[in-house]
Design an enzyme around this catalytic site. Structure first.
Site, mmCIF file in Angstrom:
data_model
loop_
_atom_site.group_PDB
_atom_site.id
_atom_site.type_symbol
_atom_site.label_atom_id
_atom_site.label_comp_id
_atom_site.label_asym_id
_atom_site.label_seq_id
_atom_site.Cartn_x
_atom_site.Cartn_y
_atom_site.Cartn_z
ATOM 1 C CD GLU A 124 -8.822 4.633 -0.981
ATOM 2 O OE1 GLU A 124 -9.637 4.400 -0.093
ATOM 3 O OE2 GLU A 124 -7.786 5.315 -0.779
ATOM 4 C CG ASP A 172 -2.090 0.806 1.182
ATOM 5 O OD1 ASP A 172 -2.130 1.701 0.313
ATOM 6 O OD2 ASP A 172 -3.022 0.574 1.979
ATOM 7 C CG ASP A 185 -4.158 5.989 0.881
ATOM 8 O OD1 ASP A 185 -5.099 5.224 1.130
ATOM 9 O OD2 ASP A 185 -3.958 7.054 1.503
HETATM 10 C C1 NOJ Z 1 -7.618 5.838 2.387
HETATM 11 C C2 NOJ Z 1 -7.336 4.638 3.244
HETATM 12 O O1 NOJ Z 1 -8.042 3.525 2.746
HETATM 13 C C3 NOJ Z 1 -7.736 5.001 4.658
HETATM 14 O O2 NOJ Z 1 -7.701 3.896 5.518
HETATM 15 C C4 NOJ Z 1 -6.833 6.102 5.139
HETATM 16 O O3 NOJ Z 1 -7.238 6.523 6.415
HETATM 17 C C5 NOJ Z 1 -6.871 7.295 4.182
HETATM 18 N N1 NOJ Z 1 -6.773 6.901 2.820
HETATM 19 C C6 NOJ Z 1 -5.747 8.257 4.482
HETATM 20 O O4 NOJ Z 1 -4.530 7.731 4.043
#
Ligand code: NOJ
Length: 469
Positions: free
Chosen positions: A204, A41, A142
């Site tokens: 994401e 990640d 992310d």
């Molecule tokens: C998306 C992630 O899936 C989440 O868990 C995280 O808190 C935020 N991005 C900030 O990085």
């Protein structure tokens, strides 16, 4: 660990509470031996405020790393614009040392990097190469559409309603603090780097409302940006065969010749069992979702525990860990319930750890655990295993084209076709049987006692037919 790993203070090291670099190397080697690939990640929208880059950046206005983050002048009591943090409050934090604001789209301990500075891009690409050279197989990126922000820092327009819970973030249309066009050329460059190592990236994509198929698909480019993206429209659908079918079709249309993903669970969402909760029918519903995940078109993503239909844990206020849950308590928005320990067996702490785990173990662990399900032929776990085996054996399920078949209100039916092999998938979303016509062919799989194609669908039946061509 302010946001549990999403606040990185050293991109080229392993957080000591998880082990050492040697442990990581061993893990990677052990996975590769078993032909399992490993994606990391990569959190590149922001770093930790403790990252040396940020420590330098905030040290003075003239520091060479100053421009690596997003700094704006402003008045102590009046932030530069109306941008909000996803986790609540203004996205701007006043820093008294240099009397200016820095941007944090999440916690103030997670300052946003300035992707308009080429040195930042080069530094992150270098991080990627560090891991790629070690042999990792790719990355989850992310919040990939948040890297760039409007160059003029325009305020977002306001809107009248939020969609999940009442935090100011929901009352803006996010046209200036995310999804800027500059992302596309950058991703094209990143793709070249990934291709050099035969690695994959899945992004994401943060959507303004409950998912945005077109936006998520846009970052696939013409198969020259990200290999995969997550769109959460499907995840947010209600239990409705027709609506889910429509969403799938729209997602495939948006992806065009690019490849889709399928996802029903992750570490930010209530578990699907809870979202689709229906008294004693939870496992039946979990199987319908499993079948959808493993037979529709797209790369399936499974979140730990999904394969045993794990439920949300119930977390007392005192046990909350998630900063979002703590900030918004008593609103039930915490992400902790979906992050409780994996339920392995009926031993102490469900076999997860001999130490006190960081979140409480779900209270149904004596019954619902991996070991118990292994021993039960009708369990959700064994259902996953069977379907995974079918998927492996049948190229039509992995690679085939997809077309919806209209079989009424409660049934999601679709056809997968690959090189002349046709598989029809019928999923009955209701507990009641459904009288629908079935094609002639061979029953490949059903989760019910069935004698050939002699009757139509049973309640919550999952039926796969190899259709005569
Ligand atoms: C998306 C992630 O899936 C989440 O868990 C995280 O808190 C935020 N991005 C900030 O990085």
């Amino acid at each position: 660990m302010h946001d549990f790993g999403y606040d990185v203070s050293d991109y080229n090291a392993i957080e000591p509470i998880f082990g050492s670099m040697q442990d990581f190397d061993n893990l990677l080697e052990a996975l590769h031996k078993r032909k399992i690939r490993l994606l990391l990640d990569l959190v590149a929208n922001h770093t930790s405020h403790e990252h040396p880059w940020f420590v330098e950046s905030r040290s003075s206005r003239t520091n060479p790393k100053r421009d690596w983050y997003v700094w704006r002048d402003g008045n102590r009591f009046w932030p530069p614009n109306n941008w909000q943090s996803v986790f609540g409050g203004s996205a701007w934090e006043w820093d008294s040392k240099t009397e200016s604001y820095y941007l944090h789209s999440f916690l103030k301990e997670q300052p946003d990097l300035n992707w308009r500075n080429d040195e930042v891009k080069a530094a992150i690409f270098e991080v990627m190469e560090f891991w790629l050279k070690k042999g990792v197989d790719g990355f989850r990126l992310d919040v990939v559409n948040m890297f760039f922000k409007d160059s003029e820092f325009k305020s977002n327009p306001l809107r009248l309603w939020g969609w999940r819970y009442p935090r100011p973030y929901e009352f803006q249309t996010h046209i200036h603090d995310m999804s800027q066009d500059e992302m596309h050329p950058m991703l094209k460059e990143m793709r070249q780097l990934l291709d050099k190592y035969n690695a994959v990236a899945v992004g994401e994509v943060m959507a303004d409302f409950a998912g945005d198929t077109a936006l998520a698909a846009s970052y696939l480019g013409d198969n020259d940006e990200l290999h995969l993206t997550f769109d959460f429209t499907l995840l947010y659908q209600k239990w409705d065969a027709h609506a889910i079918g429509k969403t799938l079709a729209a997602w495939y249309t948006a992806c065009s010749t690019n490849w889709p993903t399928l996802v029903f669970n992750n570490h930010d969402q209530d578990r699907s069992v809870n979202r689709y909760s229906k008294a004693f029918e939870n496992d039946a519903r979990a199987k319908i979702l499993a079948a959808l995940l493993l037979t529709a078109k797209g790369t399936p993503f499974l979140y730990y525990g999904e394969e045993i239909a794990m439920k949300n844990g119930s977390i007392e206020k005192a046990d909350l860990r998630d900063p979002v849950g703590i900030r918004f308590w008593p609103l039930t928005v915490s992400r902790d319930p979906a992050r409780t320990p994996m339920l392995w067996d009926k031993s102490h702490n469900a076999g997860f750890s001999t130490e006190k785990p960081w979140l409480p173990v779900n209270d149904d662990y004596l019954k619902r655990n991996k070991e118990a399900q292994e021993a039960d032929a009708g369990s959700v776990l064994n259902f996953y295993r069977k379907l995974l085996a079918f998927r492996k054996e049948n190229a039509a399920l992995r690679l085939g084209s997809f077309s919806l078949l209209d079989r009424g209100k409660n049934v999601l039916a679709f056809r997968r076709e690959h090189k002349g092999d046709i598989i029809d998938v019928y999923l009955n979303f209701a507990a009641a049987p459904s009288a629908i016509p079935l094609p002639s062919g061979r029953v490949l799989f059903s989760n019910q006692n069935r004698y050939g194609l002699s009757r139509s669908l049973g309640g919550y039946e999952v039926l796969l037919i190899a259709v005569d061509s």
